[in-house]
Write a protein that holds these residues in place. Structure first.
Motif, mmCIF file in Angstrom:
data_model
loop_
_atom_site.group_PDB
_atom_site.id
_atom_site.type_symbol
_atom_site.label_atom_id
_atom_site.label_comp_id
_atom_site.label_asym_id
_atom_site.label_seq_id
_atom_site.Cartn_x
_atom_site.Cartn_y
_atom_site.Cartn_z
ATOM 1 N N SER A 94 0.858 -1.183 0.000
ATOM 2 C CA SER A 94 0.000 0.000 0.000
ATOM 3 C C SER A 94 0.895 1.234 0.000
ATOM 4 N N SER A 95 0.252 2.396 -0.017
ATOM 5 C CA SER A 95 1.046 3.633 -0.013
ATOM 6 C C SER A 95 1.306 4.061 1.423
ATOM 7 N N ASP A 96 2.281 4.941 1.589
ATOM 8 C CA ASP A 96 2.583 5.451 2.928
ATOM 9 C C ASP A 96 1.660 6.601 3.286
ATOM 10 N N LYS A 97 1.284 7.375 2.251
ATOM 11 C CA LYS A 97 0.476 8.562 2.497
ATOM 12 C C LYS A 97 -0.912 8.400 1.902
ATOM 13 N N GLY A 98 -1.816 9.233 2.390
ATOM 14 C CA GLY A 98 -3.187 9.186 1.888
ATOM 15 C C GLY A 98 -3.399 10.167 0.746
ATOM 16 N N LEU A 99 -4.614 10.679 0.652
ATOM 17 C CA LEU A 99 -4.986 11.621 -0.390
ATOM 18 C C LEU A 99 -4.687 11.085 -1.785
ATOM 19 N N CYS A 100 -5.031 9.833 -2.003
ATOM 20 C CA CYS A 100 -4.825 9.281 -3.335
ATOM 21 C C CYS A 100 -6.072 8.499 -3.754
ATOM 22 N N GLY A 101 -7.223 9.091 -3.492
ATOM 23 C CA GLY A 101 -8.469 8.481 -3.936
ATOM 24 C C GLY A 101 -8.732 7.144 -3.277
ATOM 25 N N GLY A 102 -9.309 6.234 -4.016
ATOM 26 C CA GLY A 102 -9.693 4.945 -3.445
ATOM 27 C C GLY A 102 -8.619 3.888 -3.558
ATOM 28 N N GLY A 162 7.523 3.772 5.214
ATOM 29 C CA GLY A 162 8.389 4.901 4.897
ATOM 30 C C GLY A 162 9.347 4.607 3.764
ATOM 31 N N LEU A 163 8.812 4.072 2.661
ATOM 32 C CA LEU A 163 9.678 3.718 1.532
ATOM 33 C C LEU A 163 10.081 4.940 0.720
ATOM 34 N N HIS A 205 13.331 0.735 -2.987
ATOM 35 C CA HIS A 205 14.659 0.119 -2.921
ATOM 36 C C HIS A 205 14.498 -1.316 -2.474
ATOM 37 N N LEU A 206 15.142 -2.186 -3.207
ATOM 38 C CA LEU A 206 15.066 -3.606 -2.897
ATOM 39 C C LEU A 206 15.564 -3.856 -1.477
ATOM 40 N N ASP A 207 16.579 -3.054 -1.126
ATOM 41 C CA ASP A 207 17.190 -3.137 0.187
ATOM 42 C C ASP A 207 16.154 -3.187 1.309
ATOM 43 N N ALA A 208 15.143 -2.321 1.192
ATOM 44 C CA ALA A 208 14.149 -2.212 2.248
ATOM 45 C C ALA A 208 13.190 -3.395 2.256
ATOM 46 N N LEU A 209 13.096 -4.084 1.118
ATOM 47 C CA LEU A 209 12.089 -5.138 1.005
ATOM 48 C C LEU A 209 12.623 -6.507 1.430
ATOM 49 N N ILE A 210 13.956 -6.639 1.459
ATOM 50 C CA ILE A 210 14.553 -7.948 1.723
ATOM 51 C C ILE A 210 14.033 -8.543 3.032
#
Lengths: 140, 288
Positions: free
Chosen positions: B83-91, B140-141, B146-151
């Protein structure tokens, strides 16, 4: 004209090289491997180091630094699937723990093991990067 | 009817809101282009990985990696919600959460437990509200995946699967179709389905270095990571597009509201002038 093969060096975040080449050398985990066209199919792990590509129809050599990954060889196609992050079993493990820890929201104490493993892996990469730079310098 | 001053203040406040939404729209538009580029640059890697994994699944029949063997009767399922970190992006987030919620309820009804991993703040909040068992998370991506954060979060799930704690792994994210259209989707990551790897034939095998098991394990793990990375990149492109569209709609709505308010303001002003004139005329008539 010398025989050529298609070489692609890609990571998840970007494409480093894509084109025809006469020869490629890569740092396999068991030592450096050199591949000419019509090589038998091979799949091997890479350790941090530089991949050397001799481009077709020119004397130029392309040098790409990789921090590990996978080398796939087929008779006419060579693919380097480079890691885009600093990897290591300890480091990955530490990151997994970190993710778990975050989920549990025990945000207070910093995992010392994580920092240490990270520093260690960063050092290994820095050494490999230095080696790559020195190689480049020698040729100039 | 409201006085002229109140209406003027109201117009001013709506205008300020419109300025903000318009700025956000432009920022999102700029970010969207970059996010789409990133999404495209990550495709060759995923595609190459898929080809290698496909070769391998054909070439090496005597050893079946646990990632490739289907398991009967899943008891515990892992899900990864992007999902996204922030809102205000519709549905955007609501849609993917609705999809996930439906599936989770379905599994729970069948008596299947669910372990969840959250990528992105909104998904984490959703899973926590739901009371799901969140085993790992990353938030907080930023704007660049970055792949680094997903490992980390990925490894937690893959290890759980290898150890037999999970019987399947699903990925929820928003697929980017075009600027106007994004679709929430569910993808099965594990066990790797054969149709995903189909497309190659011929009987031949690789030379494996150092050994087959080791290399196959690495390739499959990297492949799964590449799929998740691609999903995150798509989700970010979707997020910026959705935000741009949502903010454009907000700016347009603000414009309409301002138009209506201005009409009311002018009417009020006109009414006041007419009233004053009538009074003056009436006064003059009385004197004369």
């Amino acid at each position: 004209m010398a025989m050529t093969m298609q070489v692609d060096i890609v990571s998840a975040e970007k494409t480093y090289f894509s084109g025809l080449a006469e020869f490629i050398a890569a740092p396999s985990i068991l030592g450096e491997v050199g591949v000419y066209p019509r090589h038998a199919p091979m799949l091997t792990r890479l350790k941090p180091g530089s991949v050397r590509v001799k481009k077709a129809m020119s004397d130029e050599e392309e040098l790409v630094y990789v921090s590990g990954g996978i080398l796939e060889v087929q008779p006419d196609v060579v693919t380097v699937l480079a890691d885009s992050a600093i990897r290591g079993a300890d480091l990955d493990e530490a990151k997994a723990l970190e993710a778990k820890r975050r989920a549990e929201e025990a945000m207070k104490d910093k995992a010392a093991a994580y920092e240490f493993a990270r520093a260690e892996a960063e050092l290994a990469e820095a050494v490999a990067q230095l080696a790559a730079i020195q190689k480049l310098r020698k040729r100039r | 009817m409201a006085g002229g001053k109140e209406i003027r203040t109201k117009i001013k406040s709506v205008q300020n809101t419109q300025k903000i939404t318009r700025a956000m729209e432009m920022v999102a538009a700029a970010k969207m282009r970059k996010a789409q580029d990133r999404m495209r640059t990550s495709r060759p890697y995923g595609e190459k990985m898929r080809v290698v994994a496909a070769h391998m699944s054909r070439a090496h029949p005597e050893y079946t990696h646990p990632f490739m063997s289907a398991r009967e009767g899943a008891k515990r399922i892992g899900i990864i919600v992007v999902s996204s970190d922030k809102g205000l992006c519709g549905g955007l987030n609501t849609n993917v959460q609705r999809l996930a919620l439906g599936k989770i309820k379905g599994w729970e009804k069948e008596g299947t437990a669910v372990d969840a991993a959250a990528i992105g703040n909104k998904g984490l909040g959703f899973l926590q509200r739901l009371g799901a068992n969140v085993v790992s998370s990353v938030t907080g991506l930023g704007d660049t995946p970055h792949l680094d954060a997903l490992i980390g979060p990925v490894k937690v799930m893959l290890d759980a699967y290898s150890e037999g704690k999970l019987d399947a792994l699903y990925l929820f994210y928003t697929k980017f179709i075009n600027t106007m259209k994004q679709e929430p989707v569910m993808e099965q990551l594990l066990p790797l389905t054969s149709e995903k790897l189909a497309g190659n034939d011929g009987i031949w095998d690789y030379i494996y270095e150092p050994d087959a098991k080791n290399v196959i394990d690495l390739v499959l793990r990297r492949y799964i990571e590449a799929l998740i990375y691609q999903a995150v990149a798509e989700n970010m492109a979707s997020e910026q597009s959705a935000r741009m569209v949502a903010m454009k709609a907000a700016s347009d709505n603000a414009g309409n509201v301002i138009g209506e308010l201005k009409l009311i303001y002018n009417k009020t002003r006109q009414a006041a002038i007419t009233k004053e004139l009538a009074e003056i005329v009436a006064g003059a008539a009385a004197v004369g």
